[in-house]
Enzyme design. Structure first.
Site, PDB file in Angstrom:
ATOM      1  N   PRO A  85       0.829  -1.148   0.047  1.00  0.00           N
ATOM      2  CA  PRO A  85       0.012   0.075  -0.087  1.00  0.00           C
ATOM      3  C   PRO A  85       0.857   1.048  -0.086  1.00  0.00           C
ATOM      4  O   PRO A  85       1.801   1.278   0.663  1.00  0.00           O
ATOM      5  CB  PRO A  85      -0.876  -0.224   1.209  1.00  0.00           C
ATOM      6  CG  PRO A  85      -0.867  -1.546   1.604  1.00  0.00           C
ATOM      7  CD  PRO A  85       0.329  -2.101   1.197  1.00  0.00           C
ATOM      8  N   CYS A  86       0.475   2.171  -0.747  1.00  0.00           N
ATOM      9  CA  CYS A  86       1.302   3.416  -1.096  1.00  0.00           C
ATOM     10  C   CYS A  86       0.584   4.803  -0.597  1.00  0.00           C
ATOM     11  O   CYS A  86       1.352   5.795  -0.505  1.00  0.00           O
ATOM     12  CB  CYS A  86       1.153   3.633  -2.660  1.00  0.00           C
ATOM     13  SG  CYS A  86      -0.358   3.966  -3.262  1.00  0.00           S
ATOM     14  N   ASN A  87      -0.486   4.519   0.470  1.00  0.00           N
ATOM     15  CA  ASN A  87      -0.938   5.907   1.108  1.00  0.00           C
ATOM     16  C   ASN A  87      -0.202   6.581   1.835  1.00  0.00           C
ATOM     17  O   ASN A  87      -0.259   7.750   1.455  1.00  0.00           O
ATOM     18  CB  ASN A  87      -2.179   5.311   1.832  1.00  0.00           C
ATOM     19  CG  ASN A  87      -3.053   4.213   1.357  1.00  0.00           C
ATOM     20  OD1 ASN A  87      -2.729   3.225   0.977  1.00  0.00           O
ATOM     21  ND2 ASN A  87      -4.499   4.497   1.117  1.00  0.00           N
TER      22      ASN A  87
END
Length: 375
Positions: free
Chosen positions: A102-104
């Protein structure tokens, strides 16, 4: 790696296929999975072994399209932080691992909390899978923004991957240069296990220089039978606003009538931004409020999820599961299958000793001192 052959002994040498069994963490709806399935190199094939993701609709989409069975037991729905890896071991060993962690917390759109955020530390679950399964190679993906702030976080991630026993080949890919009709830029790392005498090279974009990546071509000829074509409900006010925005423009055009202006302190370029039919689309995202859905260049409307999937290069027969907003999120979080296919084919060619056109890798400056790959 397993080897698959025919029962015709006279044809065994020609038909023997090297099979890479792939496991996926943070699988998403199957951008990487379907890209691997599409990858075609003589004598090599990537097959699904297992996958896991936290979102139920996403798992159903992956199972339906990549595995061919929505109820496939090899697709695990659950939070990676609570997953017992024994479940994955029971599903079988792997020769390849893919994880688009996940890149959030690394994205330019957000608070950029890095390792202090909820999602920042999740890459460690991919590293743990590398330690436990020791696949021949892996592919890890994240947003290019992970390089920001001096790159300390990226260096730590690379160090952990190296410590797990791998040589790294990191590169910042601009997918519109590889035949994808969308300006989508991502960091992708290929890792090869240290004991293997295989060197990966970054596939060159040169063979795709003449590819038509215009949005007009990308969105033409969508068959009526394709799923996920529901229109977004738009108010008369939104339609009127769009009619004042030219192709390629956004909500901040000078001639916007006063009653249609958006009064905010920040003027994000993506708000009510219409596509330019003669260029690749801007980045497809998976979330956002009004004005962030990507808008047609000539019709006063947001794109359908199927159109967004076209910009992501998903095949028309790829069926996303869930309601319209769930599908929007799935499309936006995915790696473009066409881009993934090109990279997977380069990996398979590397293992098969097949030469291909390549370019110098980028991001090597973030590798720990002493671990620079040989160029």
């Amino acid at each position: 790696m397993q080897v698959e052959g025919t029962h015709d002994s006279a044809a065994v040498d020609e038909s023997t296929t090297r099979i890479f069994r792939m496991g996926e963490l943070f699988s998403g709806p199957g951008g990487l999975g379907i890209g691997a399935k599409m990858a075609a190199v003589p004598g090599s094939k990537i097959v699904h072994q297992w996958a896991t993701d936290y979102d139920a609709d996403t798992c159903n989409t992956y199972a339906t399209n990549v595995v061919g069975n929505e109820a496939a037991e090899s697709v695990i729905h659950g939070d990676i932080r609570e997953l017992d890896y024994k479940v994955l071991h029971d599903l079988g060993g792997i020769d390849a691992l893919s994880f688009g962690f996940p890149c959030n917390d690394f994205s330019a759109v957000g608070e950029r909390r890095g390792f202090e955020g909820t999602f920042g530390p999740l890459y460690t679950y991919g590293v743990e899978a590398l330690r436990q399964f020791q696949p021949s190679w892996f592919l890890a993906e994240n947003v290019g923004g992970i390089r920001s702030g001096g790159g300390a976080e990226l260096r730590q991630i690379f160090r952990d991957m190296i410590d797990a026993g791998y040589r790294l080949y990191p590169h910042y890919y601009k997918f519109e240069q590889y035949g994808v009709p969308q300006a989508r830029h991502r960091m992708i790392v290929i890792g090869i296990r240290n004991d293997l005498d295989v060197e990966f090279k970054i596939p060159s974009p040169a063979p795709y220089a003449d590819a038509d990546v215009t949005t007009k071509t990308a969105l033409s000829g969508i068959p009526k039978w394709a799923t996920n074509q529901e229109l977004t409900k738009q108010t008369a006010r939104v339609i009127e606003r769009l009619e004042h925005i030219p192709e390629g423009g956004n909500a901040w055009v000078e001639n916007m009538p006063e009653h249609l202006k958006i009064n905010t302190r920040t003027k994000l370029s993506s708000i009510y931004r219409r596509l330019d039919s003669k260029k690749p689309a801007y980045t497809v995202t998976g979330s956002g409020g009004g004005g962030t859905h990507i808008y047609h260049w000539s019709e006063p409307r947001a794109l359908t999820n199927r159109e967004r999937a076209r910009l992501q290069t998903f095949p028309d027969d790829f069926e996303f599961k869930g309601n319209k907003e769930s599908v929007r999120k799935q499309v936006g979080m995915a790696v473009p299958p066409r881009g993934a296919q090109i990279i997977f084919e380069a990996v398979m060619k590397s293992f098969a000793g097949i030469e291909y056109e390549s370019v110098e890798p980028s991001l090597v400056e973030f590798l720990p001192e002493g671990d620079q790959i040989s160029l």
